[in-house]
Design a protein around this motif. Structure first.
Motif, PDB file in Angstrom:
ATOM      1  N   TYR A 280      -1.002   8.098  10.606  1.00 56.08           N
ATOM      2  CA  TYR A 280      -1.740   9.362  10.670  1.00 56.08           C
ATOM      3  C   TYR A 280      -2.756   9.506   9.539  1.00 56.08           C
ATOM      4  O   TYR A 280      -3.910   9.863   9.775  1.00 56.08           O
ATOM      5  CB  TYR A 280      -0.731  10.520  10.658  1.00 56.08           C
ATOM      6  N   ALA A 281      -2.359   9.224   8.309  1.00 61.55           N
ATOM      7  CA  ALA A 281      -3.299   9.338   7.187  1.00 61.55           C
ATOM      8  C   ALA A 281      -4.445   8.338   7.337  1.00 61.55           C
ATOM      9  O   ALA A 281      -5.597   8.648   7.027  1.00 61.55           O
ATOM     10  CB  ALA A 281      -2.579   9.139   5.855  1.00 61.55           C
ATOM     11  N   ASP A 282      -4.129   7.161   7.830  1.00 65.01           N
ATOM     12  CA  ASP A 282      -5.159   6.143   8.024  1.00 65.01           C
ATOM     13  C   ASP A 282      -6.122   6.532   9.145  1.00 65.01           C
ATOM     14  O   ASP A 282      -7.322   6.317   9.045  1.00 65.01           O
ATOM     15  CB  ASP A 282      -4.494   4.799   8.318  1.00 65.01           C
ATOM     16  N   ILE A 283      -5.573   7.135  10.199  1.00 69.28           N
ATOM     17  CA  ILE A 283      -6.415   7.613  11.303  1.00 69.28           C
ATOM     18  C   ILE A 283      -7.359   8.704  10.801  1.00 69.28           C
ATOM     19  O   ILE A 283      -8.522   8.763  11.206  1.00 69.28           O
ATOM     20  CB  ILE A 283      -5.537   8.121  12.468  1.00 69.28           C
ATOM     21  N   SER A 284      -6.890   9.541   9.879  1.00 68.03           N
ATOM     22  CA  SER A 284      -7.749  10.617   9.370  1.00 68.03           C
ATOM     23  C   SER A 284      -8.875  10.075   8.489  1.00 68.03           C
ATOM     24  O   SER A 284      -9.950  10.667   8.430  1.00 68.03           O
ATOM     25  CB  SER A 284      -6.926  11.660   8.616  1.00 68.03           C
ATOM     26  N   LEU A 285      -8.658   8.957   7.823  1.00 67.72           N
ATOM     27  CA  LEU A 285      -9.676   8.385   6.937  1.00 67.72           C
ATOM     28  C   LEU A 285     -10.647   7.454   7.666  1.00 67.72           C
ATOM     29  O   LEU A 285     -11.779   7.284   7.230  1.00 67.72           O
ATOM     30  CB  LEU A 285      -8.999   7.635   5.783  1.00 67.72           C
ATOM     31  N   ALA A 286     -10.232   6.893   8.779  1.00 71.86           N
ATOM     32  CA  ALA A 286     -11.064   5.912   9.489  1.00 71.86           C
ATOM     33  C   ALA A 286     -12.463   6.427   9.840  1.00 71.86           C
ATOM     34  O   ALA A 286     -13.442   5.691   9.662  1.00 71.86           O
ATOM     35  CB  ALA A 286     -10.336   5.408  10.738  1.00 71.86           C
ATOM     36  N   PRO A 287     -12.618   7.672  10.304  1.00 66.81           N
ATOM     37  CA  PRO A 287     -13.991   8.125  10.620  1.00 66.81           C
ATOM     38  C   PRO A 287     -14.924   8.136   9.408  1.00 66.81           C
ATOM     39  O   PRO A 287     -16.129   7.945   9.566  1.00 66.81           O
ATOM     40  CB  PRO A 287     -13.787   9.542  11.165  1.00 66.81           C
ATOM     41  N   PHE A 288     -14.379   8.331   8.219  1.00 63.78           N
ATOM     42  CA  PHE A 288     -15.217   8.287   7.020  1.00 63.78           C
ATOM     43  C   PHE A 288     -15.870   6.911   6.896  1.00 63.78           C
ATOM     44  O   PHE A 288     -17.041   6.802   6.510  1.00 63.78           O
ATOM     45  CB  PHE A 288     -14.394   8.601   5.768  1.00 63.78           C
ATOM     46  N   VAL A 289     -15.121   5.876   7.257  1.00 64.64           N
ATOM     47  CA  VAL A 289     -15.660   4.510   7.191  1.00 64.64           C
ATOM     48  C   VAL A 289     -16.821   4.372   8.173  1.00 64.64           C
ATOM     49  O   VAL A 289     -17.834   3.736   7.860  1.00 64.64           O
ATOM     50  CB  VAL A 289     -14.555   3.460   7.456  1.00 64.64           C
TER      51      VAL A 289
END
Length: 168
Positions: A98-107
């Motif tokens: 979940y935390a990784d999914i939330s950060l992925a769009p920033f990439v």
């Protein structure tokens, strides 16, 4: 009755609860309460601290922009400390976490922020875990599909940037 759910991260939580994890799909959140709380903390941090500051770097001017640039940089350093404290390699809690999914769009938006707002990322020496995450997420099969037309996203970001500039 049709059930509609808005907001990407809320949809992820719904999917996690509606279709429990099994052999075909790992859960998005850790099973233990502490792990879930930490995951929610970092996801919230990304949403409220990283994305908000990043958007302000595009919208603001002068001293306000300088403040947003510094805030974003400082928040990325804090995020690095979270990766380091959790000994995350390269994801907080797995490539489907979940935390990784939330950060992925920033990439995905990162090239736009670099080009249009002039943000400065922490160096690899300053934030090795963060850079490992950026590389790993770009190589994730789902991200490769979602990020394949980076130029369209940059063009869209340029249009938004111009609209914001014209409105002030």
């Amino acid at each position: 009755m049709e059930k509609l759910i808005s907001e990407s991260l809320i949809i992820v939580l719904y999917v996690d609860e509606a279709w429990p994890e099994d052999e075909s799909r790992p859960g998005f959140l850790p099973k233990d309460p502490y792990g879930r709380a930490i995951t929610h903390f970092w996801s919230d941090f990304v949403d409220k601290k990283i994305f908000d500051a990043a958007l302000r770097t595009l919208q603001a001017k002068g001293e306000e922009k300088e403040g947003a640039l510094k805030e974003l940089y400082d928040n990325l350093i804090t995020l690095e400390s979270g990766f380091a404290k959790l000994d995350a390699k390269p994801f907080f809690n797995g490539p489907s976490g979940y935390a990784d999914i939330s950060l992925a769009p920033f990439v995905a938006w990162l090239p736009s922020f670099l080009e249009l707002a002039g943000i400065r990322l922490p160096t690899v020496d300053e934030a090795p875990h963060l850079h490992d995450f950026f590389s790993a997420i770009r190589e994730h099969p789902a991200a490769k599909v979602a990020f394949r037309d980076q130029e369209k996203l940059i063009t869209y970001a340029r249009m938004l940037h111009e609209q914001w500039a014209a409105s002030t």
